[in-house]
Write an enzyme that holds these catalytic residues in place. Structure first.
Site, PDB file in Angstrom:
ATOM      1  N   ASP A  78       0.894  -1.150   0.000  1.00 58.88           N
ATOM      2  CA  ASP A  78       0.000   0.000   0.000  1.00 58.88           C
ATOM      3  C   ASP A  78       0.933   1.201   0.000  1.00 58.88           C
ATOM      4  O   ASP A  78       1.602   1.468   1.008  1.00 58.88           O
ATOM      5  CB  ASP A  78      -0.878   0.010   1.261  1.00 58.88           C
ATOM      6  CG  ASP A  78      -1.846   1.188   1.246  1.00 58.88           C
ATOM      7  OD1 ASP A  78      -1.421   2.299   0.873  1.00 58.88           O
ATOM      8  OD2 ASP A  78      -3.018   0.999   1.610  1.00 58.88           O
ATOM      9  N   HIS A  79       0.997   1.924  -1.111  1.00 56.53           N
ATOM     10  CA  HIS A  79       2.051   2.937  -1.217  1.00 56.53           C
ATOM     11  C   HIS A  79       1.868   4.059  -0.193  1.00 56.53           C
ATOM     12  O   HIS A  79       2.820   4.761   0.123  1.00 56.53           O
ATOM     13  CB  HIS A  79       2.177   3.470  -2.650  1.00 56.53           C
ATOM     14  CG  HIS A  79       1.127   4.452  -3.059  1.00 56.53           C
ATOM     15  ND1 HIS A  79      -0.136   4.081  -3.458  1.00 56.53           N
ATOM     16  CD2 HIS A  79       1.136   5.801  -3.126  1.00 56.53           C
ATOM     17  CE1 HIS A  79      -0.832   5.166  -3.763  1.00 56.53           C
ATOM     18  NE2 HIS A  79      -0.095   6.227  -3.565  1.00 56.53           N
TER      19      HIS A  79
ATOM     20  N   HIS B 266      -5.909   2.831   1.495  1.00 59.79           N
ATOM     21  CA  HIS B 266      -5.190   4.015   1.991  1.00 59.79           C
ATOM     22  C   HIS B 266      -5.879   4.678   3.191  1.00 59.79           C
ATOM     23  O   HIS B 266      -5.254   4.961   4.202  1.00 59.79           O
ATOM     24  CB  HIS B 266      -5.032   5.052   0.882  1.00 59.79           C
ATOM     25  CG  HIS B 266      -4.507   4.494  -0.414  1.00 59.79           C
ATOM     26  ND1 HIS B 266      -3.584   3.475  -0.456  1.00 59.79           N
ATOM     27  CD2 HIS B 266      -4.760   4.804  -1.711  1.00 59.79           C
ATOM     28  CE1 HIS B 266      -3.292   3.198  -1.720  1.00 59.79           C
ATOM     29  NE2 HIS B 266      -4.000   3.991  -2.498  1.00 59.79           N
TER      30      HIS B 266
HETATM   31  C1  BG6 Z   1      -4.077   4.888  -6.021  1.00 61.53           C
HETATM   32  C2  BG6 Z   1      -5.467   4.956  -6.582  1.00 61.53           C
HETATM   33  O1  BG6 Z   1      -3.941   3.775  -5.177  1.00 61.53           O
HETATM   34  O2  BG6 Z   1      -3.834   6.064  -5.261  1.00 61.53           O
HETATM   35  C3  BG6 Z   1      -5.629   6.188  -7.455  1.00 61.53           C
HETATM   36  O3  BG6 Z   1      -5.716   3.799  -7.363  1.00 61.53           O
HETATM   37  C4  BG6 Z   1      -5.238   7.422  -6.684  1.00 61.53           C
HETATM   38  O4  BG6 Z   1      -6.962   6.289  -7.942  1.00 61.53           O
HETATM   39  C5  BG6 Z   1      -3.882   7.251  -6.030  1.00 61.53           C
HETATM   40  O5  BG6 Z   1      -5.196   8.483  -7.617  1.00 61.53           O
HETATM   41  C6  BG6 Z   1      -3.576   8.393  -5.098  1.00 61.53           C
HETATM   42  O6  BG6 Z   1      -2.249   8.271  -4.655  1.00 61.53           O
HETATM   43  P1  BG6 Z   1      -1.440   9.545  -4.209  1.00 61.53           P
HETATM   44  O7  BG6 Z   1      -0.142   9.017  -3.726  1.00 61.53           O
HETATM   45  O8  BG6 Z   1      -1.317  10.424  -5.430  1.00 61.53           O
HETATM   46  O9  BG6 Z   1      -2.246  10.205  -3.145  1.00 61.53           O
END
Ligand code: BG6
Length: 518
Positions: A205-206, A268
């Site tokens: 989960d980034h 997230h």
């Molecule tokens: C991804 C989603 O996991 O996270 C995207 O699939 C979203 O829809 C993105 O745009 C948002 O990531 P960040 O790091 O730009 O907040």
């Protein structure tokens, strides 16, 4: 003094070390091979390769490593190397980029074809010899999730999941979505577990790789002053927002199956919620942290229905303007069904029914095509119990707010009341700021770099465990089922460039509160 101190998963030191020494403590990953399935895709190009390069520049990649890209498109090693170079842009020096690219190779093949894995065996055999990896392999699945089970099964059948070499390790990394419901998530888990043990599975989960997210643990548990007030006696409400100004872009194929709840909440937002609400873990060991996070989701109360009065809002953006640019509605985006009822916005009022949080609402919202890209958490404290500043009443004195700015302008701010200089009794709200860039002079690094490194050193702390995932789906399933039945009824439209549908405001107004956006 404890005989052994756990620094992180699998790492212990036998003496007490200073804060400075702790900071210098770096684990360089051992020699290994990184095999990326889906190597011709966007994620590999935009995130994975630049992150691996950044790690190499920090000397956190082993000297002996190789990257083998695997995908369907026919490509030679040198074609792939040219693509890798392109991914790195102008990072570091040309010589450093060339050196990195020399470690990269490519194998073309169909993911479901056993011949691909025969070819893989031969390639890895050769590369492992050259790079002396002792059979340490990191398989990164950057493919459509529908292929995860096939690839895992093929890896198992071809003997890639285990090794007799005691120095070897084999780890598999998968990206979300981890299923689309409790049943499909558990099915996926079962398939992975037929081949790999839980210790080998890294569900990425980034958001957990973002510095500001990791800092929540340090903020809460390395400072003594917050924990005593971190509960329903002092906290009135918590708001978590993940807003994006972008629309669905080129991802309609995926998004039409997902929607905001599956795309952003299941992973997230629920991770942010878990970190903010969890109990102090017994240690920083991966399972100690993940045990506490799991308990948060296990304590969520289920909403009675899927209407805004039940604490559940579903919206979809209509045409509007973002940053003065006129943009189409979701239904007019390429690849989207003209009658799509997929939500591009969702808001939830959550209650964590445990001793710490009983009675404190957690308001979560996330949407596309909002006025700005911003992710933050606001912990709103209670009003003072009584006012000595009569005729000002207690509820006219603004409550303290702790504001975690996850992105952009990463930092933390505390709002409090202060007296204007001068003889009159004038009160104003002021804010104390901590800004990452000002304090440390660097921008927070790319989340994937940290996560790659953790996989290579075997630290699962920042990866989702299956029981946490199951709790999240158990909570979301009834809402998703209810929405699927209701179709368009209950779907609220909001103009692109606004903060979401009116129902989301009603949700808070009903509780005498409002969303905090400034
Ligand atoms: C991804 C989603 O996991 O996270 C995207 O699939 C979203 O829809 C993105 O745009 C948002 O990531 P960040 O790091 O730009 O907040």
């Amino acid at each position: 003094m404890p005989p052994e101190t756990m620094l992180s998963q699998g790492v212990s030191v036998s003496k007490v070390i200073t804060k400075e020494e702790l900071c210098l403590f770096e684990q360089v990953a051992p020699a290994c091979g990184i095999i990326i399935f889906g190597a011709s895709g966007d994620l590999t190009h935009r995130k994975l390769l630049p992150s691996l390069f950044a790690l190499a520049q920090e000397n956190l990649l082993p000297k002996q490593f190789y990257i083998l890209g695997l995908a369907r498109s026919p490509m030679s090693d040198s074609d792939f190397q040219a693509k890798v170079l392109d991914s790195l842009g102008q990072a570091a020096t040309a010589a450093a980029r060339q050196d990195f690219v020399r470690h990269c190779g490519y194998l073309a093949g169909e993911y479901q074809d056993s011949k691909t894995y025969e070819g893989l065996r031969q390639r890895l055999g050769g590369l492992d010899g050259i790079y002396e990896t002792s059979g340490r392999h990191l398989f990164y699945l950057s493919t459509p999730p529908s292929l995860y089970e096939t690839i895992a099964a093929q890896l198992g059948q071809s003997g890639f999941a285990d090794s007799r070499n005691p120095e070897a390790w084999i780890r598999i990394v998968i990206e979300k979505p981890f299923g689309s419901s409790l049943a499909t998530a558990e099915q996926l888990n079962l398939s992975l577990h037929r081949v790999f043990r839980e210790k080998q599975i890294y569900r990425i989960d980034h958001y957990l790789g973002k510095e500001t997210v990791q800092n929540i643990l340090m903020f809460r548990f390395a400072n003594a002053i917050y924990e005593p007030v971190w509960n329903n006696h002092y906290i009135d409400q918590v708001q978590i927002t993940a807003a994006e100004s972008a629309g669905v872009e080129h991802r309609a194929g995926y998004y039409e199956q997902a929607g905001a709840l599956r795309d952003m909440f299941q992973n997230h937002l629920f991770q942010l919620l878990s970190l903010i609400a969890m109990e102090p873990p017994a240690s920083l060991a991966a399972d100690a942290v993940r045990d506490e996070k799991s308990k948060v989701l296990a304590s969520l109360s289920f909403p009675k229905g899927c209407d805004w009065q039940d604490g559940v809002v579903r919206g979809q953006y209509a045409a509007g303007a973002v940053d003065d640019e006129v943009v189409p509605g979701y239904r007019q985006e390429p690849g989207v069904k003209p009658i799509s009822t997929i939500e591009t916005y969702a808001a939830l009022k959550l209650e964590i029914d445990n001793w710490r949080w009983h009675g404190v609402p957690f308001y979560l919202r996330s949407g596309k095509r909002m006025p700005a890209r911003t992710t933050d958490i606001r912990v709103v404290f209670k009003h003072v119990p009584t006012s000595i500043f009569q005729p000002l009443l207690a509820d006219q004195i603004s409550p303290n707010i702790l504001h975690f700015r996850i992105q952009p302008d990463e930092g933390i701010a505390l709002r409090f009341e202060a007296k204007h200089p001068g003889p009159k009794l004038c009160m104003s709200s002021v804010t104390m700021h901590f800004d990452y860039e000002d304090a440390f002079g660097i921008r927070p690094p790319e989340a994937y770099a940290r996560l790659f490194h953790d996989v290579m050193v075997g630290d699962q702390t920042l990866f989702s465990r299956q029981d946490w995932l199951s709790h999240s789906w158990r909570f979301l399933d009834p809402i998703l089922e209810c929405w699927a039945k209701e179709k368009e009824a209950g779907l609220a439209f909001y103009p692109a460039g606004s903060w979401g549908p009116a129902e989301a405001d009603d949700l808070l107004q009903k509780d005498g509160r409002q969303w905090l956006t400034t």
